[in-house]
Design a protein around this motif. Structure first.
Motif: not given
Length: 246
Positions: A139-144, A232-246
């Motif tokens: 549903d959404r690309g995440r770095p992990r 979640t807007p990408e600019a915010l998504f990238q600042k949220l470690p639980f979403l954008s972290g490895r």
């Protein structure tokens, strides 16, 4: 008697699904890569008529034959579950195309190579139910896990088109979007309260396929979580470690 085909039958969730169908008295044909594991799943389905076949779905050119032999064995397929998949190594896929392609082949291309002959069979018979296990990761690309997620996302789109194509013939196609499940595939993952158990997931899979549901989040709580993640807007998504972290 319902004739059930399970592809990737040795996965923890698929094995539980097989047991549910066996308890109903359904006829089962189980396909997987490991003959010992297949035999173990078949043994858990005592009392039902069960046949097995080994196959490596990564050998794409052989998958039409796998389906043809399954149809011949069962006579016809009333219900089919495609359950195989693998997370792969995300970091390796970022450095090696071969690794990325292997993840895409396992989780998308091989599934399509099975769906084409399966859908044609059911469309010709004008009945049947197809379920495909995918993941909320699509549903959404995440770095992990974005290589795996990309494969699942592509599969979601493919299944949307297939579902609409088969609608007029009375064949249902259910996209099964699973959250994390406590299985050997996730053995290296820290287990949180968001992880589900295979038996509970299997019950939900059988239920939504029986109902002919188009898309189902399993467990249902992911149907509340993932719309928030997607929007979640990408600019915010990238600042949220639980979403954008490895």
């Amino acid at each position: 008697m319902t004739r059930v085909l399970i592809l990737g039958a040795t996965s923890a969730v698929a094995a539980e699904v097989a047991q549910i169908h066996a308890s109903r008295g359904d006829r089962l044909h189980l396909v997987g890569r490991n003959p010992e594991k297949l035999a173990a799943v078949a043994a858990r389905c005592a009392g039902a008529t069960v046949s097995t076949a080994t196959a490596d779905f990564g050998v794409l050119g052989a998958n039409e034959r796998v389906l043809t032999e399954a149809i011949t064995t069962l006579g016809q397929v009333d219900v089919a579950l495609i359950a195989h998949g693998d997370l792969g190594d995300q970091l390796a896929s970022e450095r090696s195309f071969d690794e990325a392609e292997a993840i895409l082949r396992t989780n998308f291309t091989s599934v399509v190579s099975l769906l084409i002959p399966l859908a044609n069979h059911m469309e010709a018979g004008r009945k049947g139910r197809i379920g495909v296990i995918t993941s909320v990761a699509g549903d959404r690309g995440r770095p992990r896990n974005y290589t795996y997620g990309a494969a699942k996302g592509a599969l979601h789109v493919y299944l949307q088109g297939l579902r609409t194509r088969l609608y007029a013939s009375g064949v249902t196609v259910t996209t099964l979007k699973l959250g994390p499940v406590d299985t050997p595939m996730t053995r290296d993952h820290e287990k949180t309260l968001l992880f589900s158990k295979p038996a509970a997931v299997a019950k939900d899979i059988v239920r939504v396929m029986d109902d002919g549901t188009a898309e189902a989040y399993i467990p249902a709580r992911w149907g509340l979580i993932m719309p928030l993640v997607r929007r979640t807007p990408e600019a915010l998504f990238q600042k949220l470690p639980f979403l954008s972290g490895r």
